[in-house]
Write an enzyme that holds these catalytic residues in place. Structure first.
Site, mmCIF file in Angstrom:
data_model
loop_
_atom_site.group_PDB
_atom_site.id
_atom_site.type_symbol
_atom_site.label_atom_id
_atom_site.label_comp_id
_atom_site.label_asym_id
_atom_site.label_seq_id
_atom_site.Cartn_x
_atom_site.Cartn_y
_atom_site.Cartn_z
ATOM 1 N N THR A 128 0.859 -1.187 0.000
ATOM 2 C CA THR A 128 0.000 0.000 0.000
ATOM 3 C C THR A 128 0.894 1.236 0.000
ATOM 4 O OG1 THR A 128 -0.078 0.231 2.415
ATOM 5 C CG2 THR A 128 -1.699 -1.250 1.402
ATOM 6 N N ASP A 129 0.310 2.394 -0.130
ATOM 7 C CA ASP A 129 1.105 3.620 -0.126
ATOM 8 C C ASP A 129 1.846 3.820 1.191
ATOM 9 O OD1 ASP A 129 0.322 4.188 -2.679
ATOM 10 O OD2 ASP A 129 -1.248 5.616 -2.100
ATOM 11 N N CYS A 130 1.262 3.346 2.285
ATOM 12 C CA CYS A 130 1.919 3.511 3.591
ATOM 13 C C CYS A 130 2.731 2.291 4.008
ATOM 14 C CB CYS A 130 0.902 3.875 4.668
ATOM 15 S SG CYS A 130 -0.565 2.833 4.701
ATOM 16 N N TYR A 131 2.418 1.130 3.416
ATOM 17 C CA TYR A 131 3.194 -0.086 3.661
ATOM 18 C C TYR A 131 3.603 -0.638 2.290
ATOM 19 C CZ TYR A 131 1.308 0.110 8.414
ATOM 20 O OH TYR A 131 0.981 0.508 9.678
#
Length: 383
Positions: A128-131
């Site tokens: 994901t964008d954060c992970y």
């Protein structure tokens, strides 16, 4: 005679508390009677050690760089739960490896963690964008991860059944190998040492009770799953049956535990599990508590169930005492059966003795339960 938790803890801190095991309580009350024994004794320690399938551990594995949200996780080839936050997981004792031959499962992963061994971690996530990371393979240990605590939804069955087999073939069960035509019977309880048989109505055991768990400090966190108060009673304690009586949900830090009391199990033909040592101190608050702590194996009974009948409610063939079970042979419903135990009385005694030593040396004080456990509970079945 009445005393309080504060009075007992003050004696513990001063090194003056009189502590005996439940096994010793049987002999003391027989010799001196309940009142004199209660006047002398401050704490009775209990213990049990055996397969506790409803066990596991929550782990926080720590973040990688770049970070990953783990949704598919294996530890030494054993599947762990990937539905928590990014690097949190739960490993269950009965989850088995997919590797050929099996024989290794979540209970063994927990034992290896407690023993300080390195664990092979393989994990993946969607990215994901954060992970942003999608895969990781590395080793972890109790020294490298953030958090590791045992959380067991159902431990320390109050009493359980005796298993036998009327069929003409050998059965491999969670109660061990059951030979055909009533040739043997197996059981799993510490009897007179078992925590919930010495406090059958949980008058001193509740949420927040400090206990011995896996060789370290633990606590009662809730009523255990399948908590059942509906069993028949003999001599003030439930008869072991398929319901099992009351149970405890337990929690404790893996980092304080001892591999001697946390053992992964491979039960042939059934699967994996975890043997856990559990000990509960019982404060002698009055004569009635002392009386209940003096119950002997000859006074505790369990129902003999026929596992050879594939039924939701297995037939009850009769009931036998733990004294008879420990003799190595029982007679029930016209059949003579050899007996064996799946739990270790030797280690139950070690748990009670070690807890006794902790209290005598001011390494362990008693806690007042914050909330009592339920007075009533029943087991529901799938339809």
């Amino acid at each position: 005679m009445k005393r309080t938790y504060d009075e007992i803890n003050e004696k513990i801190r001063k090194g003056k508390a009189v502590v005996i095991t439940a096994e010793e309580a049987v002999a003391l009350v027989k010799e001196k009677g309940v009142k004199k024994a209660a006047d002398e004794v401050d704490v009775v320690t209990t213990g049990t050690f055996g397969a506790m399938c409803s066990s596991g551990a929550f782990l926080n594995l720590g973040h990688s760089d770049p970070p990953i949200r783990m949704t598919n996780i294996t530890l030494n080839g054993v599947q762990a739960y990937g539905g928590l936050a990014a690097v949190d997981t739960y490993i269950g004792a009965t989850q088995m490896t997919d590797k050929k031959g099996g024989g290794y499962g979540g209970g063994h992963v927990i034992e290896d963690l407690v023993a300080g061994k390195k664990i092979h971690l393989v994990a993946s996530g969607p990215g994901t964008d954060c992970y942003t990371r999608k895969n990781i393979e590395t080793t972890v240990s109790l020294n490298t991860i953030n958090d590791a605590y045992m959380y067991n939804p159902r431990n320390s069955y109050q009493n359980y059944c005796v298993a036998t087999n009327s069929s003409d073939r050998t059965l491999q069960t969670y109660m061990g190998k059951l030979l055909p035509n009533f040739r043997n019977a197996t059981y799993s309880s510490a009897g007179q040492l078992s925590p919930l048989l010495n406090d059958p109505y949980l008058e001193t055991i509740g949420i927040g009770t400090r206990i011995f768990l896996g060789g370290g400090e633990g606590f009662v966190s809730w009523a255990g799953t399948q908590y059942n108060t509906q069993a028949s009673v003999i001599n003030g304690v439930p008869i072991g049956g398929s319901g099992g009586g009351r149970t405890l949900a337990l929690i404790g830090n893996l980092r304080g535990m001892d591999k001697e009391y946390v053992r992964g199990l491979d039960i042939f033909g059934y699967g994996t599990s975890l043997a856990v040592g559990v000990g509960v101190p019982i404060p002698i608050l009055n004569n009635d508590v002392m009386k209940r702590c003096s119950i002997s194996d000859a006074e505790i009974f369990a129902n003999v169930l026929d596992y050879g009948v594939p039924s939701r409610e297995r037939p009850v063939l009769g009931s036998v005492s733990y004294a008879d079970l420990r003799s190595g042979k029982i007679e029930c419903n016209g059949h003579v059966m050899r007996t064996s135990s799946l739990s270790s009385y030797k280690y139950a005694r070690k748990v009670a003795e070690e807890l006794k030593e902790w209290i005598e040396n001011d390494k362990f004080t008693l806690t007042v339960p914050s909330t009592p456990l339920p007075k009533e509970g029943s087991v529901r079945r799938l339809r």
